[in-house]
Design an enzyme around this catalytic site. Structure first.
Site, mmCIF file in Angstrom:
data_model
loop_
_atom_site.group_PDB
_atom_site.id
_atom_site.type_symbol
_atom_site.label_atom_id
_atom_site.label_comp_id
_atom_site.label_asym_id
_atom_site.label_seq_id
_atom_site.Cartn_x
_atom_site.Cartn_y
_atom_site.Cartn_z
ATOM 1 N N GLU A 178 0.861 -1.180 0.000
ATOM 2 C CA GLU A 178 0.000 0.000 0.000
ATOM 3 C C GLU A 178 0.898 1.231 0.000
ATOM 4 O O GLU A 178 1.792 1.361 0.833
ATOM 5 C CB GLU A 178 -0.907 -0.012 1.233
ATOM 6 C CG GLU A 178 -1.605 1.293 1.539
ATOM 7 C CD GLU A 178 -2.452 1.821 0.376
ATOM 8 O OE1 GLU A 178 -2.361 3.039 0.109
ATOM 9 O OE2 GLU A 178 -3.183 1.030 -0.246
ATOM 10 N N TYR B 169 -29.390 6.867 2.495
ATOM 11 C CA TYR B 169 -29.607 5.607 3.215
ATOM 12 C C TYR B 169 -28.798 5.628 4.514
ATOM 13 O O TYR B 169 -27.820 6.365 4.645
ATOM 14 C CB TYR B 169 -29.225 4.398 2.360
ATOM 15 C CG TYR B 169 -27.847 4.424 1.749
ATOM 16 C CD1 TYR B 169 -26.724 3.984 2.457
ATOM 17 C CD2 TYR B 169 -27.651 4.874 0.448
ATOM 18 C CE1 TYR B 169 -25.462 3.988 1.889
ATOM 19 C CE2 TYR B 169 -26.398 4.887 -0.140
ATOM 20 C CZ TYR B 169 -25.301 4.440 0.590
ATOM 21 O OH TYR B 169 -24.058 4.458 0.012
#
Length: 412
Positions: A36, A219
Protein backbone atom coordinates in the site's frame (compact mmCIF):
# COMPACT_ATOMS: atom_id res chain seq x y z
CA UNK A 1 4.75 -34.85 -9.12
CA UNK A 2 2.43 -32.47 -7.28
CA UNK A 3 3.79 -29.02 -6.46
CA UNK A 4 3.59 -28.77 -2.66
CA UNK A 5 5.59 -25.57 -2.15
CA UNK A 6 3.93 -22.53 -0.63
CA UNK A 7 2.59 -20.13 -3.25
CA UNK A 8 2.90 -16.36 -2.76
CA UNK A 9 0.44 -13.78 -4.09
CA UNK A 10 1.64 -10.22 -4.58
CA UNK A 11 -1.06 -7.53 -4.27
CA UNK A 12 -0.94 -3.84 -5.19
CA UNK A 13 -3.39 -1.73 -3.19
CA UNK A 14 -4.63 -1.86 0.38
CA UNK A 15 -8.18 -0.71 -0.25
CA UNK A 16 -11.32 -2.84 -0.11
CA UNK A 17 -10.44 -4.82 -3.25
CA UNK A 18 -6.84 -5.46 -2.24
CA UNK A 19 -7.73 -6.58 1.28
CA UNK A 20 -10.52 -8.80 -0.05
CA UNK A 21 -8.04 -10.37 -2.47
CA UNK A 22 -5.57 -10.95 0.35
CA UNK A 23 -8.24 -12.55 2.52
CA UNK A 24 -9.46 -14.81 -0.27
CA UNK A 25 -5.92 -15.87 -1.21
CA UNK A 26 -5.05 -16.65 2.42
CA UNK A 27 -8.17 -18.80 2.70
CA UNK A 28 -7.03 -20.59 -0.46
CA UNK A 29 -3.77 -21.47 1.29
CA UNK A 30 -1.51 -18.85 -0.29
CA UNK A 31 0.87 -16.47 1.44
CA UNK A 32 0.34 -12.80 0.57
CA UNK A 33 2.63 -9.79 0.22
CA UNK A 34 0.47 -6.64 -0.06
CA UNK A 35 1.87 -3.19 -0.86
CA UNK A 36 0.00 0.00 0.00
CA UNK A 37 1.56 3.29 -1.06
CA UNK A 38 -0.07 5.31 1.76
CA UNK A 39 1.64 5.43 5.17
CA UNK A 40 -1.43 3.93 6.87
CA UNK A 41 -4.26 1.60 5.92
CA UNK A 42 -7.19 3.99 5.83
CA UNK A 43 -10.20 4.50 3.60
CA UNK A 44 -11.90 7.73 2.60
CA UNK A 45 -15.31 8.18 1.12
CA UNK A 46 -18.79 7.69 2.44
CA UNK A 47 -21.40 4.95 2.26
CA UNK A 48 -21.50 1.72 0.28
CA UNK A 49 -24.52 -0.39 -0.56
CA UNK A 50 -23.90 -4.14 -0.74
CA UNK A 51 -26.40 -6.44 -2.40
CA UNK A 52 -26.89 -10.09 -1.40
CA UNK A 53 -24.42 -11.19 -4.08
CA UNK A 54 -21.56 -9.44 -2.26
CA UNK A 55 -22.83 -10.06 1.27
CA UNK A 56 -22.84 -13.83 0.64
CA UNK A 57 -19.12 -13.62 -0.11
CA UNK A 58 -18.46 -11.71 3.12
CA UNK A 59 -20.50 -14.24 5.11
CA UNK A 60 -18.51 -17.09 3.53
CA UNK A 61 -15.35 -15.42 4.83
CA UNK A 62 -16.76 -15.56 8.36
CA UNK A 63 -17.60 -11.87 8.60
CA UNK A 64 -21.34 -12.03 9.28
CA UNK A 65 -21.08 -11.17 13.00
CA UNK A 66 -18.60 -8.37 12.34
CA UNK A 67 -20.91 -6.90 9.70
CA UNK A 68 -23.83 -6.90 12.10
CA UNK A 69 -21.76 -4.82 14.49
CA UNK A 70 -21.17 -1.96 12.05
CA UNK A 71 -23.59 -2.11 9.11
CA UNK A 72 -27.15 -0.87 8.65
CA UNK A 73 -29.85 -3.15 7.26
CA UNK A 74 -32.39 -0.96 5.43
CA UNK A 75 -35.94 -2.28 5.55
CA UNK A 76 -37.08 -0.86 2.21
CA UNK A 77 -35.99 0.63 -1.09
CA UNK A 78 -38.16 3.39 -2.51
CA UNK A 79 -37.99 5.62 -5.58
CA UNK A 80 -39.46 9.12 -5.51
CA UNK A 81 -39.78 11.92 -8.03
CA UNK A 82 -37.29 14.68 -7.29
CA UNK A 83 -39.70 17.20 -8.81
CA UNK A 84 -42.99 16.32 -7.12
CA UNK A 85 -41.79 14.20 -4.22
CA UNK A 86 -44.31 11.56 -5.24
CA UNK A 87 -43.50 7.91 -4.47
CA UNK A 88 -43.00 6.02 -7.73
CA UNK A 89 -42.10 2.49 -6.58
CA UNK A 90 -40.92 0.50 -3.57
CA UNK A 91 -39.40 -2.89 -2.73
CA UNK A 92 -39.06 -4.56 0.69
CA UNK A 93 -35.50 -5.30 1.80
CA UNK A 94 -34.76 -6.67 5.28
CA UNK A 95 -35.92 -10.27 5.89
CA UNK A 96 -37.75 -10.44 2.55
CA UNK A 97 -34.67 -10.04 0.38
CA UNK A 98 -32.53 -12.16 2.72
CA UNK A 99 -35.01 -15.02 2.36
CA UNK A 100 -35.12 -14.61 -1.42
CA UNK A 101 -31.38 -14.50 -2.06
CA UNK A 102 -29.76 -16.15 0.95
CA UNK A 103 -28.18 -13.00 2.34
CA UNK A 104 -29.36 -9.52 3.33
CA UNK A 105 -29.02 -6.19 1.57
CA UNK A 106 -26.95 -3.87 3.72
CA UNK A 107 -25.42 -0.40 3.78
CA UNK A 108 -22.09 0.32 5.41
CA UNK A 109 -19.65 3.18 5.76
CA UNK A 110 -16.72 2.55 3.45
CA UNK A 111 -14.27 3.06 6.30
CA UNK A 112 -16.12 0.44 8.40
CA UNK A 113 -15.97 -2.13 5.58
CA UNK A 114 -12.29 -1.41 5.10
CA UNK A 115 -11.59 -1.76 8.82
CA UNK A 116 -13.55 -5.02 8.96
CA UNK A 117 -11.49 -6.55 6.14
CA UNK A 118 -8.24 -5.23 7.59
CA UNK A 119 -9.08 -6.73 10.98
CA UNK A 120 -9.70 -10.09 9.31
CA UNK A 121 -6.46 -10.01 7.29
CA UNK A 122 -3.95 -8.51 9.70
CA UNK A 123 -3.67 -11.46 12.15
CA UNK A 124 -3.18 -14.09 9.45
CA UNK A 125 0.37 -15.50 9.71
CA UNK A 126 0.95 -15.81 5.97
CA UNK A 127 -0.16 -12.27 5.13
CA UNK A 128 2.37 -9.43 5.21
CA UNK A 129 1.15 -5.84 4.82
CA UNK A 130 3.64 -3.23 3.61
CA UNK A 131 2.81 0.44 4.13
CA UNK A 132 4.45 3.39 2.34
CA UNK A 133 5.49 1.07 -0.50
CA UNK A 134 4.81 2.36 -4.00
CA UNK A 135 5.34 -0.24 -6.70
CA UNK A 136 7.61 1.21 -9.36
CA UNK A 137 7.59 -1.76 -11.71
CA UNK A 138 6.77 -5.43 -12.05
CA UNK A 139 8.34 -8.17 -14.15
CA UNK A 140 6.57 -11.37 -15.16
CA UNK A 141 9.29 -13.85 -16.11
CA UNK A 142 6.85 -16.64 -16.87
CA UNK A 143 8.15 -18.50 -13.82
CA UNK A 144 7.22 -15.84 -11.28
CA UNK A 145 6.70 -12.12 -10.71
CA UNK A 146 9.09 -9.60 -9.19
CA UNK A 147 7.90 -6.28 -7.78
CA UNK A 148 10.30 -3.38 -7.43
CA UNK A 149 9.25 -0.56 -5.14
CA UNK A 150 10.15 3.09 -5.26
CA UNK A 151 12.15 2.57 -2.06
CA UNK A 152 14.35 0.01 -3.82
CA UNK A 153 12.84 -3.16 -2.30
CA UNK A 154 12.04 -6.32 -4.21
CA UNK A 155 9.24 -8.79 -3.60
CA UNK A 156 8.97 -12.17 -5.30
CA UNK A 157 5.78 -14.13 -5.89
CA UNK A 158 3.97 -16.62 -8.06
CA UNK A 159 1.23 -14.21 -9.16
CA UNK A 160 0.46 -10.51 -8.96
CA UNK A 161 -2.92 -8.85 -8.49
CA UNK A 162 -3.36 -5.18 -9.34
CA UNK A 163 -6.08 -3.89 -7.02
CA UNK A 164 -4.80 -0.33 -7.14
CA UNK A 165 -8.00 1.43 -8.13
CA UNK A 166 -9.28 3.65 -10.90
CA UNK A 167 -5.87 5.11 -11.73
CA UNK A 168 -4.17 1.73 -11.56
CA UNK A 169 -0.48 1.81 -12.41
CA UNK A 170 -0.60 -1.97 -12.71
CA UNK A 171 -3.24 -1.70 -15.45
CA UNK A 172 -1.21 0.92 -17.29
CA UNK A 173 1.88 -1.34 -17.30
CA UNK A 174 -0.13 -4.43 -18.22
CA UNK A 175 -2.44 -3.03 -20.90
CA UNK A 176 -0.77 0.25 -21.84
CA UNK A 177 -4.08 2.09 -21.67
CA UNK A 178 -4.92 5.77 -21.42
CA UNK A 179 -6.35 7.31 -18.23
CA UNK A 180 -9.96 6.65 -17.24
CA UNK A 181 -12.55 8.77 -19.02
CA UNK A 182 -14.41 11.59 -17.31
CA UNK A 183 -18.12 10.80 -17.39
CA UNK A 184 -19.48 14.34 -17.21
CA UNK A 185 -21.28 13.55 -13.96
CA UNK A 186 -20.44 15.12 -10.59
CA UNK A 187 -21.12 13.40 -7.27
CA UNK A 188 -21.66 15.40 -4.08
CA UNK A 189 -21.24 13.14 -1.05
CA UNK A 190 -21.77 13.60 2.66
CA UNK A 191 -22.32 11.61 5.84
CA UNK A 192 -24.37 13.23 8.58
CA UNK A 193 -25.35 12.11 12.07
CA UNK A 194 -29.04 11.25 12.04
CA UNK A 195 -29.47 12.56 15.60
CA UNK A 196 -28.45 16.01 14.36
CA UNK A 197 -31.26 16.07 11.77
CA UNK A 198 -34.92 16.88 12.38
CA UNK A 199 -36.77 13.63 13.05
CA UNK A 200 -38.83 13.96 9.86
CA UNK A 201 -35.63 13.81 7.79
CA UNK A 202 -34.14 10.68 9.38
CA UNK A 203 -34.40 7.37 7.57
CA UNK A 204 -34.11 3.61 7.95
CA UNK A 205 -34.52 2.91 4.24
CA UNK A 206 -32.87 3.56 0.89
CA UNK A 207 -34.49 6.39 -1.06
CA UNK A 208 -33.60 7.37 -4.62
CA UNK A 209 -34.91 10.73 -5.84
CA UNK A 210 -34.96 10.90 -9.67
CA UNK A 211 -34.99 14.21 -11.53
CA UNK A 212 -34.03 15.68 -14.91
CA UNK A 213 -30.26 15.52 -15.25
CA UNK A 214 -29.77 14.56 -11.59
CA UNK A 215 -30.64 12.17 -8.79
CA UNK A 216 -30.09 11.91 -5.04
CA UNK A 217 -29.73 8.74 -2.94
CA UNK A 218 -29.94 8.57 0.86
CA UNK A 219 -29.61 5.61 3.22
CA UNK A 220 -28.48 4.77 6.77
CA UNK A 221 -25.00 3.49 7.64
CA UNK A 222 -23.15 2.55 10.85
CA UNK A 223 -26.04 0.79 12.60
CA UNK A 224 -28.36 3.56 11.44
CA UNK A 225 -26.57 6.25 13.43
CA UNK A 226 -25.38 8.04 10.28
CA UNK A 227 -27.04 8.89 6.98
CA UNK A 228 -25.16 8.75 3.71
CA UNK A 229 -26.34 11.12 0.99
CA UNK A 230 -25.00 11.31 -2.54
CA UNK A 231 -26.32 13.75 -5.14
CA UNK A 232 -25.23 13.30 -8.76
CA UNK A 233 -25.78 15.79 -11.54
CA UNK A 234 -24.42 16.53 -14.97
CA UNK A 235 -21.64 19.10 -14.98
CA UNK A 236 -18.01 19.92 -15.62
CA UNK A 237 -15.59 19.51 -12.70
CA UNK A 238 -13.34 22.37 -11.58
CA UNK A 239 -10.00 22.53 -13.38
CA UNK A 240 -8.06 22.15 -10.12
CA UNK A 241 -10.18 19.89 -7.97
CA UNK A 242 -7.49 19.36 -5.31
CA UNK A 243 -7.44 23.07 -4.44
CA UNK A 244 -11.07 23.89 -5.07
CA UNK A 245 -13.08 25.54 -2.31
CA UNK A 246 -15.14 22.60 -1.08
CA UNK A 247 -17.09 24.90 1.22
CA UNK A 248 -18.78 26.21 -1.92
CA UNK A 249 -20.28 22.79 -2.61
CA UNK A 250 -23.41 23.33 -0.53
CA UNK A 251 -24.43 26.46 -2.44
CA UNK A 252 -23.54 24.88 -5.76
CA UNK A 253 -25.65 21.82 -5.03
CA UNK A 254 -28.59 23.82 -3.73
CA UNK A 255 -28.56 25.81 -6.96
CA UNK A 256 -28.59 22.61 -9.01
CA UNK A 257 -31.63 21.40 -7.07
CA UNK A 258 -33.78 24.48 -7.69
CA UNK A 259 -37.12 23.31 -8.96
CA UNK A 260 -37.07 20.05 -7.03
CA UNK A 261 -39.60 19.27 -4.30
CA UNK A 262 -39.50 20.87 -0.85
CA UNK A 263 -38.75 17.57 0.92
CA UNK A 264 -35.57 17.03 -1.09
CA UNK A 265 -34.41 20.62 -0.74
CA UNK A 266 -35.04 20.47 3.01
CA UNK A 267 -32.82 17.38 3.26
CA UNK A 268 -29.95 18.99 1.35
CA UNK A 269 -30.18 22.27 3.27
CA UNK A 270 -30.15 20.39 6.58
CA UNK A 271 -26.66 18.99 5.94
CA UNK A 272 -24.61 22.16 6.67
CA UNK A 273 -27.03 23.01 9.48
CA UNK A 274 -26.14 19.65 11.07
CA UNK A 275 -22.43 20.50 10.88
CA UNK A 276 -21.60 18.29 7.89
CA UNK A 277 -20.12 19.31 4.54
CA UNK A 278 -20.25 18.14 0.96
CA UNK A 279 -17.31 16.71 -0.98
CA UNK A 280 -17.21 16.80 -4.75
CA UNK A 281 -16.11 13.78 -6.79
CA UNK A 282 -16.07 13.81 -10.62
CA UNK A 283 -17.18 10.36 -11.76
CA UNK A 284 -14.88 8.46 -14.09
CA UNK A 285 -15.13 5.05 -15.72
CA UNK A 286 -13.93 2.99 -18.68
CA UNK A 287 -15.55 1.09 -21.51
CA UNK A 288 -16.98 -2.27 -20.39
CA UNK A 289 -14.45 -5.08 -20.21
CA UNK A 290 -13.93 -6.45 -23.71
CA UNK A 291 -12.55 -9.89 -22.91
CA UNK A 292 -10.61 -12.02 -20.45
CA UNK A 293 -7.36 -10.61 -21.86
CA UNK A 294 -8.24 -7.27 -20.24
CA UNK A 295 -8.32 -8.84 -16.76
CA UNK A 296 -5.40 -11.28 -16.80
CA UNK A 297 -2.21 -11.82 -18.76
CA UNK A 298 0.34 -14.40 -17.74
CA UNK A 299 0.85 -14.26 -13.98
CA UNK A 300 -0.71 -10.79 -13.58
CA UNK A 301 -4.41 -10.01 -13.11
CA UNK A 302 -6.56 -6.99 -12.31
CA UNK A 303 -9.28 -6.75 -9.67
CA UNK A 304 -11.98 -4.23 -8.72
CA UNK A 305 -11.77 -0.71 -10.13
CA UNK A 306 -8.40 -1.47 -11.71
CA UNK A 307 -10.21 -3.99 -13.93
CA UNK A 308 -13.74 -2.61 -14.36
CA UNK A 309 -14.44 0.86 -12.94
CA UNK A 310 -18.12 1.63 -13.21
CA UNK A 311 -20.63 4.36 -12.57
CA UNK A 312 -22.49 4.09 -9.26
CA UNK A 313 -26.00 3.71 -10.73
CA UNK A 314 -26.26 0.02 -9.84
CA UNK A 315 -24.53 0.33 -6.42
CA UNK A 316 -22.12 -2.49 -7.32
CA UNK A 317 -18.60 -1.02 -7.41
CA UNK A 318 -17.51 -2.51 -4.08
CA UNK A 319 -19.68 -5.57 -4.66
CA UNK A 320 -17.89 -6.43 -7.90
CA UNK A 321 -14.49 -6.16 -6.21
CA UNK A 322 -15.66 -8.52 -3.45
CA UNK A 323 -17.01 -10.96 -6.04
CA UNK A 324 -13.68 -10.77 -7.90
CA UNK A 325 -11.84 -11.72 -4.71
CA UNK A 326 -14.17 -14.64 -4.03
CA UNK A 327 -13.67 -16.05 -7.54
CA UNK A 328 -9.92 -15.45 -7.22
CA UNK A 329 -9.94 -17.49 -4.01
CA UNK A 330 -11.66 -20.34 -5.81
CA UNK A 331 -9.19 -20.49 -8.70
CA UNK A 332 -6.11 -20.09 -6.51
CA UNK A 333 -7.24 -23.12 -4.50
CA UNK A 334 -7.41 -25.31 -7.62
CA UNK A 335 -4.59 -27.83 -7.69
CA UNK A 336 -3.10 -29.57 -10.68
CA UNK A 337 -2.95 -26.56 -13.02
CA UNK A 338 -0.39 -23.82 -13.44
CA UNK A 339 -0.71 -20.35 -11.95
CA UNK A 340 -1.24 -18.57 -15.30
CA UNK A 341 -4.05 -21.02 -16.11
CA UNK A 342 -5.67 -20.26 -12.76
CA UNK A 343 -5.62 -16.54 -13.46
CA UNK A 344 -7.06 -17.15 -16.92
CA UNK A 345 -9.92 -19.06 -15.30
CA UNK A 346 -10.47 -16.12 -12.96
CA UNK A 347 -10.63 -13.69 -15.88
CA UNK A 348 -12.87 -15.98 -17.94
CA UNK A 349 -15.33 -16.23 -15.06
CA UNK A 350 -15.39 -12.53 -14.31
CA UNK A 351 -15.14 -10.47 -17.48
CA UNK A 352 -18.63 -11.00 -18.94
CA UNK A 353 -20.43 -10.38 -15.66
CA UNK A 354 -18.29 -7.32 -14.92
CA UNK A 355 -18.97 -5.92 -18.39
CA UNK A 356 -22.69 -6.50 -17.99
CA UNK A 357 -22.74 -4.63 -14.68
CA UNK A 358 -20.76 -1.78 -16.23
CA UNK A 359 -23.25 -1.51 -19.11
CA UNK A 360 -26.28 -1.70 -16.85
CA UNK A 361 -24.87 0.95 -14.51
CA UNK A 362 -24.34 3.34 -17.43
CA UNK A 363 -27.85 2.59 -18.74
CA UNK A 364 -29.34 3.22 -15.30
CA UNK A 365 -27.69 6.63 -15.26
CA UNK A 366 -29.49 7.60 -18.46
CA UNK A 367 -32.79 6.37 -17.03
CA UNK A 368 -32.31 8.07 -13.65
CA UNK A 369 -31.55 11.43 -15.29
CA UNK A 370 -34.08 11.20 -18.13
CA UNK A 371 -35.96 14.28 -19.33
CA UNK A 372 -39.14 14.91 -21.32
CA UNK A 373 -41.19 11.96 -22.63
CA UNK A 374 -38.58 9.42 -21.50
CA UNK A 375 -38.91 10.65 -17.91
CA UNK A 376 -42.71 10.41 -18.09
CA UNK A 377 -42.49 6.87 -19.46
CA UNK A 378 -40.00 5.91 -16.73
CA UNK A 379 -42.24 7.23 -13.97
CA UNK A 380 -45.29 5.49 -15.40
CA UNK A 381 -43.41 2.20 -15.66
CA UNK A 382 -42.24 2.48 -12.05
CA UNK A 383 -45.76 3.18 -10.83
CA UNK A 384 -47.21 0.24 -12.79
CA UNK A 385 -44.49 -2.38 -12.30
CA UNK A 386 -42.91 -1.26 -9.02
CA UNK A 387 -40.96 -4.06 -7.38
CA UNK A 388 -40.61 -5.99 -10.65
CA UNK A 389 -38.41 -3.19 -11.99
CA UNK A 390 -36.46 -2.63 -8.78
CA UNK A 391 -35.55 -6.25 -8.09
CA UNK A 392 -32.39 -7.60 -9.77
CA UNK A 393 -32.46 -11.42 -9.73
CA UNK A 394 -29.76 -11.68 -12.41
CA UNK A 395 -27.49 -9.68 -10.13
CA UNK A 396 -28.39 -10.85 -6.64
CA UNK A 397 -28.51 -14.57 -7.47
CA UNK A 398 -24.95 -14.37 -8.68
CA UNK A 399 -22.02 -16.17 -7.06
CA UNK A 400 -21.26 -16.09 -3.37
CA UNK A 401 -18.84 -17.81 -1.06
CA UNK A 402 -15.52 -19.48 -1.75
CA UNK A 403 -16.85 -22.30 -3.96
CA UNK A 404 -18.40 -20.41 -6.85
CA UNK A 405 -20.23 -21.77 -9.88
CA UNK A 406 -18.34 -21.69 -13.16
CA UNK A 407 -20.96 -19.51 -14.87
CA UNK A 408 -20.20 -16.27 -13.07
CA UNK A 409 -21.05 -14.32 -16.20
CA UNK A 410 -24.42 -15.95 -16.69
CA UNK A 411 -27.84 -14.51 -16.07
CA UNK A 412 -31.25 -15.97 -15.43
Amino acid sequence: MQDTRQHVLLVAGGGIGGLAAALGAARAGWDVELCERAPAFTEVGAGVQLGPNAVRCLHAWGLEAALRGVAAYPDRLQVRSALSGRALAAMPLGPAIAARYGAPYLAIHRADLHWLLLAAVRPLPGVHLHQSETIANHTDSGQGVVLRTAAGHQLHGDAFIGADGLRSATRARLLGEAPARVSGHLAYRTVVAQASLPERLRTAQVTAWLGPGLHVVQYPVRRGELMNIVAIRHGRPPDDLDHWDHAANAGDLEGALRGTCTALQDLVRAVPQAGAGWRLWPLCDRDPVGGAHEMARGRVALLGDAAHPMRPYLAQGAGMAIEDAAVLQDVLAQAGIGVPERLQRYAARRWQRSARVQRRAERNGRIFHATGPVRWARDLSLRLLGERLLDQPWLYRAPGGAALPGGAGSSR
